[in-house]
Design a protein around this motif. Structure first.
Motif, mmCIF file in Angstrom:
data_model
loop_
_atom_site.group_PDB
_atom_site.id
_atom_site.type_symbol
_atom_site.label_atom_id
_atom_site.label_comp_id
_atom_site.label_asym_id
_atom_site.label_seq_id
_atom_site.Cartn_x
_atom_site.Cartn_y
_atom_site.Cartn_z
ATOM 1 N N THR A 323 -1.517 6.198 -3.469
ATOM 2 C CA THR A 323 -0.970 6.645 -4.757
ATOM 3 C C THR A 323 0.543 6.768 -4.700
ATOM 4 O OG1 THR A 323 -1.191 9.047 -4.337
ATOM 5 C CG2 THR A 323 -3.113 7.894 -5.237
ATOM 6 N N LEU A 324 1.079 7.157 -3.537
ATOM 7 C CA LEU A 324 2.547 7.230 -3.414
ATOM 8 C C LEU A 324 3.155 5.830 -3.484
ATOM 9 C CD1 LEU A 324 3.164 9.934 -0.654
ATOM 10 C CD2 LEU A 324 3.219 10.200 -3.139
ATOM 11 N N ARG A 325 2.512 4.875 -2.827
ATOM 12 C CA ARG A 325 3.005 3.499 -2.928
ATOM 13 C C ARG A 325 2.913 2.988 -4.361
ATOM 14 N NH1 ARG A 325 -0.401 1.445 2.373
ATOM 15 N NH2 ARG A 325 1.132 2.032 3.984
ATOM 16 N N ALA A 326 1.892 3.438 -5.080
ATOM 17 C CA ALA A 326 1.674 2.970 -6.456
ATOM 18 C C ALA A 326 2.756 3.428 -7.409
ATOM 19 C CB ALA A 326 0.309 3.446 -6.955
ATOM 20 N N VAL A 327 3.459 4.496 -7.077
ATOM 21 C CA VAL A 327 4.541 4.976 -7.957
ATOM 22 C C VAL A 327 5.920 4.706 -7.354
ATOM 23 C CG1 VAL A 327 3.167 6.714 -9.154
ATOM 24 C CG2 VAL A 327 4.314 7.339 -7.018
ATOM 25 N N THR A 328 5.960 3.925 -6.260
ATOM 26 C CA THR A 328 7.247 3.569 -5.644
ATOM 27 C C THR A 328 7.305 2.066 -5.369
ATOM 28 O OG1 THR A 328 6.386 4.220 -3.444
ATOM 29 C CG2 THR A 328 7.637 5.884 -4.691
ATOM 30 N N SER A 329 6.983 1.656 -4.158
ATOM 31 C CA SER A 329 7.186 0.252 -3.782
ATOM 32 C C SER A 329 6.286 -0.716 -4.543
ATOM 33 C CB SER A 329 6.972 0.083 -2.273
ATOM 34 O OG SER A 329 5.685 0.530 -1.875
ATOM 35 N N GLN A 330 5.011 -0.362 -4.734
ATOM 36 C CA GLN A 330 4.111 -1.254 -5.477
ATOM 37 C C GLN A 330 4.524 -1.322 -6.936
ATOM 38 O OE1 GLN A 330 2.029 -3.544 -4.743
ATOM 39 N NE2 GLN A 330 -0.079 -3.124 -5.352
ATOM 40 N N ALA A 331 4.941 -0.197 -7.500
ATOM 41 C CA ALA A 331 5.410 -0.187 -8.887
ATOM 42 C C ALA A 331 6.654 -1.054 -9.041
ATOM 43 C CB ALA A 331 5.699 1.244 -9.331
#
Length: 380
Positions: A323-331
């Motif tokens: 979920t952290l990646r989903a709101v940073t690098s993946q986003a």
């Protein structure tokens, strides 16, 4: 050269130990594991500024945002949008993808807003929809292959960062239905082809399983919501989900809301179990995802609500790290800004968020911002 020390650093991919982040001219100059710091933030985790992949700055998050829009002039709306942008930035969200406004107001705001007034805005303008289709009142009506091609070209000419298309109906527009498609496959493919010809990504608003399948077949870059709504429920389709997992598409799941004593509308309430089942099924299948809050569409979706999203998904079984990646690098990848946002590394924009404690141990730490930096300038 300002240097910021934090006990932990999430670089957009992994959680690291103590680091010192050096900032110069609004960008990250270096990341070191030791050294002198001008600002020691103490027992915090420093993260990339959060990225919300789906907002509507033009909506006021009131009980009837459509009525609030109808009675306002463009200048009044711009003033409200400034306030919405400020609230968003204060929450630690330093980049937003605005997927539907009126009269290209989000583009106007993006050009006027200083770095200390709000997040970077990646704007779509009015979403492309059928005549009297979902959100037609925003001004994006277009029909037929030639009509949708012309609509995409207009957005490219005006400088939009992304194209948004209403593949299915929605809940905010009387006369449209989330479980029904609005466009045929030929029109969807034409829109995708035109967007890509102009170097633009294209996002599909799609709730129904058939609409999700069409968006996937047409080649959309992101699919928003992806909730598998039916007329009375929501029913995830394993075959479609398997195709999503095998594709390059990124699903923008709608997550994040503030607690409320008000029950959801009956039509939504009876679908909630199925929607949650869909979210679990998408994750279990390994479908790449980001989080779009849909901020602005109602009281439970105030501007700046994105930090509530990871906690909601963790409650459904998602790993905090994902979920952290989903709101940073993946986003950042979904929004086509991964070369400068979503990670803490040399050369990237110094958009930073510091939160209490360790968000991998307790993802609600995102709700407790200690400091926010936008292009190296502290705004909280």
């Amino acid at each position: 050269m300002p240097a910021i020390r934090a006990r932990r650093l999430f670089d957009g991919r992994e959680l690291l130990g103590e680091r010192v982040v050096h900032v110069e001219d609004g960008r990250i100059a270096a990341v070191a594991d030791r050294g002198v710091a001008d600002l020691d933030l103490g027992d915090v985790t420093l993260l990339p500024g959060l990225i919300d992949c789906h907002v509507h700055l033009v909506f006021d998050a009131g009980v009837d945002p459509v009525a609030g829009l109808a009675g306002a002039t463009d200048e009044e709306l711009l003033d409200r949008m400034r306030d919405a942008a400020a609230a968003t930035l204060a929450a630690g969200v330093t980049t937003v993808r605005d997927l539907g406004d009126r009269n290209f107001l989000a583009l106007r705001l993006a050009r006027k807003l200083s770095v200390i007034e709000g997040p970077e805005i990646l704007a779509a303008g009015p979403p492309i929809t059928t005549t009297k289709g979902h959100c037609w009142f925003l001004g994006g009506e277009a029909d037929g292959v030639d009509g949708v091609r012309a609509a995409v070209r207009e957005r490219a000419r005006r400088g939009a960062h992304v194209v948004k298309m209403m593949v299915t109906g929605g809940e905010m527009t009387p006369g449209t239905h989330s479980h029904l498609r609005q466009y045929g496959l030929a029109e969807l493919r034409a829109a995708v082809e035109e967007a890509h010809a102009h170097g633009l990504p294209i996002a599909a608003h799609a709730h129904a399983g058939a609409g999700i399948a069409d968006a996937l077949a047409a080649g959309f870059d992101t699919i928003e919501h992806c909730s598998f709504l039916t007329e009375d429920s929501a029913e995830p389709d394993p075959a479609i989900i398997a195709r999503l997992a095998a594709s390059d598409v990124i699903v923008s799941v709608t997550a994040g809301m503030v607690p409320s004593d008000q029950p959801p509308p009956p039509g939504i309430a009876r679908r909630i179990p199925g929607i949650l089942q869909s979210l679990r099924a998408l994750y279990a299948a390994g479908v790449p995802f980001v989080i779009g809050s849909d901020a602005g569409i109602g009281p439970i979706k105030p501007h700046g609500v994105l930090p509530h999203g990871p906690a909601m998904l963790v409650g459904l079984g998602y790993a905090p790290l994902d979920t952290l990646r989903a709101v940073t690098s993946q986003a950042a990848r979904a929004c086509r800004v991964a070369d400068r946002k979503g990670s803490i590394m040399a050369g990237f924009d110094a958009d930073l968020l510091a939160v209490e404690g360790d968000p991998l141990a307790d993802v609600t730490a995102l709700l407790r911002p200690v400091a926010v930096f936008r292009m190296g300038r502290r705004v909280r």
